[in-house]
Design a protein around this motif. Structure first.
Motif, short mmCIF file in Angstrom:
data_model
loop_
_atom_site.label_atom_id
_atom_site.label_comp_id
_atom_site.label_asym_id
_atom_site.label_seq_id
_atom_site.Cartn_x
_atom_site.Cartn_y
_atom_site.Cartn_z
N SER A 3 -6.55 10.75 -13.02
CA SER A 3 -5.81 9.95 -14.01
C SER A 3 -5.40 10.92 -15.11
CB SER A 3 -6.68 8.84 -14.59
OG SER A 3 -7.02 7.91 -13.59
N PHE A 4 -4.13 10.95 -15.45
CA PHE A 4 -3.66 12.01 -16.35
C PHE A 4 -2.47 11.54 -17.17
CE2 PHE A 4 -1.16 12.41 -12.52
CZ PHE A 4 0.12 12.67 -12.98
N ILE A 5 -2.16 12.36 -18.19
CA ILE A 5 -0.96 12.17 -19.01
C ILE A 5 -0.29 13.51 -19.19
CG2 ILE A 5 -2.31 12.34 -21.15
CD1 ILE A 5 -0.21 10.54 -22.48
N PHE A 6 1.03 13.53 -19.05
CA PHE A 6 1.85 14.69 -19.41
C PHE A 6 2.49 14.35 -20.75
CE2 PHE A 6 2.75 15.84 -14.68
CZ PHE A 6 1.45 16.33 -14.56
N GLN A 7 2.06 15.01 -21.81
CA GLN A 7 2.52 14.71 -23.17
C GLN A 7 3.41 15.84 -23.68
OE1 GLN A 7 1.69 11.89 -25.08
NE2 GLN A 7 3.24 12.63 -26.47
N PRO A 8 4.67 15.54 -24.09
CA PRO A 8 5.53 16.61 -24.61
C PRO A 8 5.02 17.16 -25.94
CG PRO A 8 6.57 14.48 -24.93
CD PRO A 8 5.35 14.24 -24.08
N ILE A 9 5.15 18.48 -26.15
CA ILE A 9 4.83 19.13 -27.41
C ILE A 9 6.16 19.43 -28.11
CG2 ILE A 9 3.77 21.15 -28.52
CD1 ILE A 9 2.00 21.41 -26.02
N LYS A 10 6.31 18.96 -29.35
CA LYS A 10 7.58 19.10 -30.06
C LYS A 10 7.41 19.94 -31.33
CE LYS A 10 9.24 14.62 -28.37
NZ LYS A 10 9.80 13.29 -28.73
N ASN A 11 8.48 20.65 -31.70
CA ASN A 11 8.46 21.41 -32.94
C ASN A 11 8.89 20.53 -34.10
OD1 ASN A 11 11.25 21.18 -32.75
ND2 ASN A 11 11.56 23.29 -32.02
N ASP A 12 9.02 21.12 -35.28
CA ASP A 12 9.35 20.34 -36.48
C ASP A 12 10.72 19.69 -36.38
OD1 ASP A 12 6.95 21.06 -37.54
OD2 ASP A 12 7.75 22.72 -38.75
N GLU A 13 11.61 20.26 -35.55
CA GLU A 13 12.95 19.68 -35.38
C GLU A 13 12.98 18.63 -34.29
OE1 GLU A 13 12.52 23.13 -35.63
OE2 GLU A 13 12.95 22.87 -37.78
N GLY A 14 11.85 18.34 -33.68
CA GLY A 14 11.80 17.33 -32.63
C GLY A 14 12.16 17.85 -31.25
N GLU A 15 12.31 19.15 -31.10
CA GLU A 15 12.65 19.71 -29.80
C GLU A 15 11.38 19.94 -28.99
OE1 GLU A 15 14.47 23.26 -31.17
OE2 GLU A 15 16.46 22.36 -31.41
N VAL A 16 11.47 19.65 -27.69
CA VAL A 16 10.34 19.87 -26.80
C VAL A 16 10.20 21.36 -26.52
CG1 VAL A 16 9.34 19.38 -24.55
CG2 VAL A 16 10.61 17.60 -25.76
N THR A 17 9.01 21.90 -26.78
CA THR A 17 8.75 23.33 -26.54
C THR A 17 7.69 23.55 -25.47
OG1 THR A 17 7.05 23.38 -28.28
CG2 THR A 17 9.33 23.88 -28.93
N GLY A 18 7.02 22.50 -25.05
CA GLY A 18 5.99 22.66 -24.04
C GLY A 18 5.40 21.31 -23.68
N LEU A 19 4.35 21.35 -22.86
CA LEU A 19 3.71 20.13 -22.40
C LEU A 19 2.19 20.28 -22.51
CD1 LEU A 19 5.72 19.43 -19.11
CD2 LEU A 19 6.14 18.47 -21.37
N PHE A 20 1.55 19.17 -22.84
CA PHE A 20 0.08 19.10 -22.89
C PHE A 20 -0.38 18.20 -21.76
CE2 PHE A 20 -3.81 16.95 -24.46
CZ PHE A 20 -4.64 18.07 -24.48
N ILE A 21 -1.27 18.71 -20.92
CA ILE A 21 -1.81 17.95 -19.79
C ILE A 21 -3.25 17.57 -20.11
CG2 ILE A 21 -2.40 18.03 -17.35
CD1 ILE A 21 -0.20 20.09 -16.96
N ASP A 22 -3.57 16.30 -19.96
CA ASP A 22 -4.92 15.83 -20.22
C ASP A 22 -5.25 14.77 -19.18
OD1 ASP A 22 -7.38 15.41 -21.52
OD2 ASP A 22 -6.55 13.67 -22.57
N GLY A 23 -6.43 14.85 -18.59
CA GLY A 23 -6.77 13.86 -17.59
C GLY A 23 -8.21 13.95 -17.14
#
Length: 637
Positions: free
Chosen positions: A279-299
């Motif tokens: 069971s997992f979540i792929f969560q986008p990582i965003k910078n101060d401008e709201g742009e996606v720069t990476g992903l956080f995986i947790d599960g």
């Protein structure tokens, strides 16, 4: 005077003499310290009359007074101290007594640390330090302080060092901020490493592994993937859909949640494939401008649970056959709250398909006005592992809504693990309509008369007591009765069914909005008719005060109103926070105004609520808590 402050000579007695007046005039443009140096009686000081000061000293004093950087200098054997306005705050309570005093009489608590450095300066050696920690008592108590500074020797005409010049900056806040950052970073790293769930951080559109924890490495069966892309590091999961999901989350910025997904790993070509359930979540990582720069995986690896649940498959099949033939709604959720099953009765009633219901899809059939309350109550039941019982409107297949009563009990495994809710529902629309029609006339008549009279009584009574003359009384009563009339008029247009909270706020505030001054944030909240009147009056008073004295009295001020709805054992409650930004500096009132009285009496009495008013200098803050709806009869625990 306490023992941490150098002895003070009253600056009021230091009068410029005719002898030093010419030179003192040169310091007049140096701010507060320029004035103090000019008016100081230097005849009592080792420095003597300013007209006799050496050129180096007067030049440095003039330079120092014109600078915005904290500076001071010491002169002569006594090391007499002079400083500028920027340095004065560093002295704390030792200013202004420090002027003209020996340096170590002023800073007697740090002699051991500073004296060797200053002695080197008077010996002709310059010193620069980026961070010097001192324990000082400048405000009457010991405090850690940090400074960046330079000590520069000043030579007289004969080449002998006669003084020392210092430019300095206090860096205490920066040092403390860096400490907090380091501590927080270490805390997060420890949490990441020791977390029981598997975690990974990916960077860039290629999903390059930046970090993983031990649980993640155990899951995939390898620990050599840092710096490699997902496709390079995990070629064995190709064709299972995970690459595509990662790409979609990165492109859309929307998180992806999956429960009990099957994934097959094969660490090496020689090793056997291994099936795991996660069971997992792929969560986008965003910078101060709201742009996606990476992903956080947790599960979590839920393979054990899934294996044990396999034995229950047969009994679940029998349960589903029975449930699909039941006349009531029957539904099940997983521990996180997502729906895993509804019976045929639900599908027939709502017209939804099984795929549309799964997860949170079933909420699409809930009436928009009930959605937030239902979501919150269901979430709380899952968090607390408690019974869920709620009445809400459900969309039927033909698009109309019907009232339903849904109840649910928590489900646990034999070892006490919470696995979700098992619920059932009834169509109570006919009963609900009958009850509401029966009570409507009596309830509305009672509340309209009671609330209206109470409001008018409060308006007239308090306006009369606080008005200096009849004209003020007439204007105040007229304006407030007009606001009351507007709320009644709006309710009449709505056939006394109530109003939307956002409409109540805009009716009072919109005339002052230029597109930027009004910030309204909160869910849709439908107010009953007996709630609209006192809230309208409250907003009217707050708006009037803001126009007269607060954020709406200038061109730049803003009004921020945020609200939320919570459900407790005694019913539904509204929390509304009013905040003024960018207005004149606020001074707390010396007497209780009409707005405060109305909030406390009418809101408290009619809505079973509370009102809190605060007066920070930045702008008035008001929090209103009011009961919107009571718990339906028969549902209180």
């Amino acid at each position: 005077m306490n023992d941490t402050t150098a002895p003070e000579k009253s600056s009021a007695t230091r009068i410029a003499t005719p002898q030093n007046g010419a030179q003192a005039a040169a310091f007049q443009g140096g701010g507060e310290l320029g004035q103090r140096i000019s008016s100081f009686d230097w005849q009592t000081s080792p420095l003597g009359d300013p007209s006799t000061w050496p050129t180096a000293l007067t030049t440095l004093v003039e330079l120092m007074l014109q600078s915005r950087q904290p500076m001071f200098l010491t002169w002569g054997d006594a090391r007499t101290m002079l400083y500028n306005d920027a340095y004065a705050p560093l002295l704390g309570t030792r200013h202004p007594a420090a002027l003209g005093q020996p340096f170590f009489d002023v800073w007697h608590d740090i002699v051991d640390v500073v004296k060797p450095i200053m002695d080197r300066a008077f010996a002709g050696e310059s010193t620069h330090m980026d961070d010097l920690m001192l324990l000082i008592h400048r405000h009457g108590y010991p405090e850690e302080a940090h400074f960046a500074f330079s000590y520069t020797p000043v030579r007289g005409g004969s080449g002998t060092v006669t003084g020392m010049f210092c430019a300095c900056t206090e860096t205490t806040k920066d040092v403390f901020a860096r400490r907090r950052e380091v501590a927080e970073s270490e805390r997060l790293e420890n949490m990441f490493a020791l977390a029981p769930s598997f975690m990974a951080i990916l960077r860039g559109p290629q999903h390059i592994f930046e970090s993983t924890n031990a649980a993640y490495n155990r899951l995939i069966g390898r620990d050599d993937i840092i710096g490699r892309t997902v496709r390079e590091a995990l070629p064995d999961i190709a064709g299972q859909g995970f690459y595509e999901i990662l790409d979609e989350v990165y492109e859309t910025g929307q998180p992806f949640v999956n429960q009990d997904a099957k994934v097959t790993f094969q660490a090496t070509e020689d090793s056997a494939p291994t099936d795991r359930y996660v069971s997992f979540i792929f969560q986008p990582i965003k910078n101060d401008e709201g742009e996606v720069t990476g992903l956080f995986i947790d599960g979590h690896d839920v393979t054990e649970r899934m294996t044990s649940q396999g034995a229950l498959a047969e009994s679940e099949t029998r349960f589903r056959e029975m449930a699909d033939n039941a006349p009531n709604f029957i539904w099940m959720t997983e521990p996180s709250g997502g729906c895993t099953y509804v019976n045929q009765r639900w599908l027939t009633f709502t017209g939804q398909s099984k795929s549309e219901v799964r997860g949170n899809g079933w909420l699409d059939a809930v009436h928009p006005d009930d959605l937030d309350s239902v979501r919150l109550a269901l979430q709380q039941a899952h968090v607390d592992h408690e019974t869920f019982e709620f009445e809400y409107r459900l969309r039927q297949e033909d698009g109309t809504y019907a009232w339903t009563l849904n109840t649910a009990q928590p489900r646990f495994t034999t070892d006490g693990t919470f696995v979700g809710l098992l619920g059932s529902g009834l169509d109570i629309d006919e009963r609900k309509g009958f009850e509401e029609r029966q009570a409507l006339m009596v309830r509305e008549l009672h509340h309209r008369v009671k609330n209206t009279l109470a409001t008018v009584q409060a308006i007239i009574g308090f306006t009369l007591r606080t008005s200096p003359d009849m004209e003020t009384f007439r204007t105040g009563v007229s304006n407030r009765i007009a606001s009351l009339a507007r709320s009644h008029s709006s309710l009449t247009d709505a056939e006394w069914q109530g109003m939307d909270l956002r409409a109540v706020l805009r009716s009072e505030l919109e005339p002052y909005d230029n597109g930027k001054r009004l910030i309204l944030k909160g869910p849709r909240v439908f107010l009953s008719s007996d709630t609209v009147v006192p809230l309208t009056m409250a907003v009217h008073e707050l708006t009037t005060n803001a126009v007269k004295y607060g954020a709406l009295s200038n061109e730049d001020g803003q009004i921020e109103v945020r609200w939320s709805v919570t459900i407790g054992p005694d019913g539904e409650h509204l929390t509304l926070d009013w905040r003024e930004i960018g207005g004149p500096e606020v001074c707390p009132p010396t007497r209780t105004g009409f707005g405060t009285t109305l909030l406390e009496r009418l809101l408290g009495g009619q809505l079973n609520g509370t009102a809190t008013m605060n007066y920070p200098a930045e702008g008035v803050e008001v929090q209103i808590r009011a009961q919107l709806r009571d718990v339906p009869s028969g549902t209180k625990q």
